[in-house]
Write a protein that holds these residues in place. Structure first.
Motif, PDB file in Angstrom:
ATOM      1  N   UNK A 116      -5.975   8.773  -6.591  1.00  0.00           N
ATOM      2  CA  UNK A 116      -6.600  10.031  -6.759  1.00  0.00           C
ATOM      3  C   UNK A 116      -7.946   9.859  -7.215  1.00  0.00           C
ATOM      4  N   UNK A 117      -9.181  10.629  -7.206  1.00  0.00           N
ATOM      5  CA  UNK A 117     -10.090  10.759  -7.708  1.00  0.00           C
ATOM      6  C   UNK A 117     -10.507  11.599  -8.622  1.00  0.00           C
ATOM      7  N   UNK A 118     -11.766  11.954  -9.524  1.00  0.00           N
ATOM      8  CA  UNK A 118     -12.609  13.004 -10.355  1.00  0.00           C
ATOM      9  C   UNK A 118     -13.114  13.217  -8.783  1.00  0.00           C
TER      10      UNK A 118
ATOM     11  N   UNK B 235       1.042  -1.186   0.231  1.00  0.00           N
ATOM     12  CA  UNK B 235      -0.354  -0.003   0.211  1.00  0.00           C
ATOM     13  C   UNK B 235       0.623   1.141  -0.402  1.00  0.00           C
ATOM     14  N   UNK B 236       0.972   1.744  -0.678  1.00  0.00           N
ATOM     15  CA  UNK B 236       2.041   3.146  -1.246  1.00  0.00           C
ATOM     16  C   UNK B 236       0.575   4.475  -1.623  1.00  0.00           C
ATOM     17  N   UNK B 237      -0.090   4.558  -1.795  1.00  0.00           N
ATOM     18  CA  UNK B 237      -1.323   5.897  -1.262  1.00  0.00           C
ATOM     19  C   UNK B 237      -2.361   5.157  -1.171  1.00  0.00           C
ATOM     20  N   UNK B 238      -3.752   6.326  -0.727  1.00  0.00           N
ATOM     21  CA  UNK B 238      -5.118   6.375  -0.483  1.00  0.00           C
ATOM     22  C   UNK B 238      -5.313   7.574  -0.656  1.00  0.00           C
ATOM     23  N   UNK B 239      -6.426   7.225  -0.745  1.00  0.00           N
ATOM     24  CA  UNK B 239      -7.953   8.348  -0.632  1.00  0.00           C
ATOM     25  C   UNK B 239      -9.480   7.949  -0.521  1.00  0.00           C
ATOM     26  N   UNK B 240      -9.737   8.517  -0.120  1.00  0.00           N
ATOM     27  CA  UNK B 240     -11.407   8.245   0.141  1.00  0.00           C
ATOM     28  C   UNK B 240     -12.743   8.948  -1.072  1.00  0.00           C
ATOM     29  N   UNK B 241     -13.190   7.560  -0.925  1.00  0.00           N
ATOM     30  CA  UNK B 241     -14.667   8.427  -1.495  1.00  0.00           C
ATOM     31  C   UNK B 241     -15.093   9.708  -0.892  1.00  0.00           C
ATOM     32  N   UNK B 242     -16.637  10.654  -1.510  1.00  0.00           N
ATOM     33  CA  UNK B 242     -16.332  11.569  -0.744  1.00  0.00           C
ATOM     34  C   UNK B 242     -17.110  11.548   0.374  1.00  0.00           C
ATOM     35  N   UNK B 243     -18.706  10.121   0.801  1.00  0.00           N
ATOM     36  CA  UNK B 243     -19.022   9.920   1.333  1.00  0.00           C
ATOM     37  C   UNK B 243     -17.997   9.259   2.402  1.00  0.00           C
TER      38      UNK B 243
ATOM     39  N   UNK C 201     -16.179  13.784  -9.346  1.00  0.00           N
ATOM     40  CA  UNK C 201     -17.827  12.641  -8.908  1.00  0.00           C
ATOM     41  C   UNK C 201     -17.357  11.713  -8.074  1.00  0.00           C
ATOM     42  N   UNK C 202     -15.640  11.357  -8.787  1.00  0.00           N
ATOM     43  CA  UNK C 202     -16.145  10.071  -7.620  1.00  0.00           C
ATOM     44  C   UNK C 202     -16.123   9.224  -8.736  1.00  0.00           C
ATOM     45  N   UNK C 203     -16.113   8.712  -9.838  1.00  0.00           N
ATOM     46  CA  UNK C 203     -16.399   8.405 -10.685  1.00  0.00           C
ATOM     47  C   UNK C 203     -15.632   7.760 -11.416  1.00  0.00           C
ATOM     48  N   UNK C 204     -14.204   7.979 -11.361  1.00  0.00           N
ATOM     49  CA  UNK C 204     -13.237   7.701 -12.184  1.00  0.00           C
ATOM     50  C   UNK C 204     -12.018   8.220 -11.158  1.00  0.00           C
ATOM     51  N   UNK C 205     -11.411   6.501 -11.556  1.00  0.00           N
ATOM     52  CA  UNK C 205      -9.710   6.827  -9.973  1.00  0.00           C
ATOM     53  C   UNK C 205      -8.707   6.688 -11.281  1.00  0.00           C
ATOM     54  N   UNK C 206      -7.910   7.638 -11.021  1.00  0.00           N
ATOM     55  CA  UNK C 206      -6.716   7.887 -11.346  1.00  0.00           C
ATOM     56  C   UNK C 206      -5.257   7.583 -10.828  1.00  0.00           C
TER      57      UNK C 206
END
Length: 172
Positions: free
Chosen positions: A162-164, A114-122, A166-171
């Motif tokens: 990271x997420x877009x 595990x090297x990076x992390x992001x969360x959904x808006x909710x 709108x949270x529908x696309x992960x980069x």
């Protein structure tokens, strides 16, 4: 360590202060009010630094964890930190009192990194860049019991996600 840089004039950035951490900082995020920095400090775990006065940063909390803290993000309410912890997977940490952070939950990532992390808006889904197998999608709606939803093989060695908007696309 942590470098605090004045970028109010982008053509003339200036160093405000340096704070030496005990490890090797890999990622940093700030509380919503900008008063607290959370540093993924590799083998030293999570370092929590008061930066209210950027010229005198002060360590206020730390949580040593068994892996290599590589990435960090905060929940929208600022009470929970999510740490991408190398071979130990995802660590979920209660930081509601930044002076005494406590481990809430862990999801091991077998044969991963595990090297990076992001969360959904909710805040119910964590997306973890796994340097071995790609993207891990994890249900964190119960922070004490995170569960793997899916793995997506990206090939290569992802380091960040990271997420877009709108949270529908992960980069990755």
């Amino acid at each position: 360590g942590l470098r605090i840089i004045d970028v109010s004039d982008p053509s003339n950035p200036t160093l405000i202060e340096t704070f030496d951490t005990s490890g090797s900082p890999r990622s940093v995020t700030l509380s919503a009010d900008g008063n607290t920095a959370y540093v993924a400090d590799e083998v030293s775990g999570l370092q929590i630094i008061d930066v209210r006065d950027s010229s005198t940063p002060t360590l206020i909390g730390t949580l040593e964890i068994s892996g290599a803290a590589r990435g960090v993000t905060l929940s929208s309410d600022g009470n929970t930190a999510y740490v991408a912890d190398g071979t130990s997977g995802l660590r979920i940490i209660d930081v509601s009192n930044p002076n005494t952070p406590t481990l809430t939950g862990t999801l091991a990532i077998s044969a991963g990194y595990a090297s990076g992390v992001t969360l959904s808006a909710d805040g119910n889904t964590a997306y973890v860049a796994d340097g071995t197998s790609g993207l891990r999608i994890i249900d964190v709606s119960d922070p004490s019991n995170p569960t793997l939803i899916e793995t997506f093989d990206t090939s290569g060695s992802p380091r960040s996600v990271t997420l877009s908007a709108d949270g529908n696309t992960a980069y990755v």
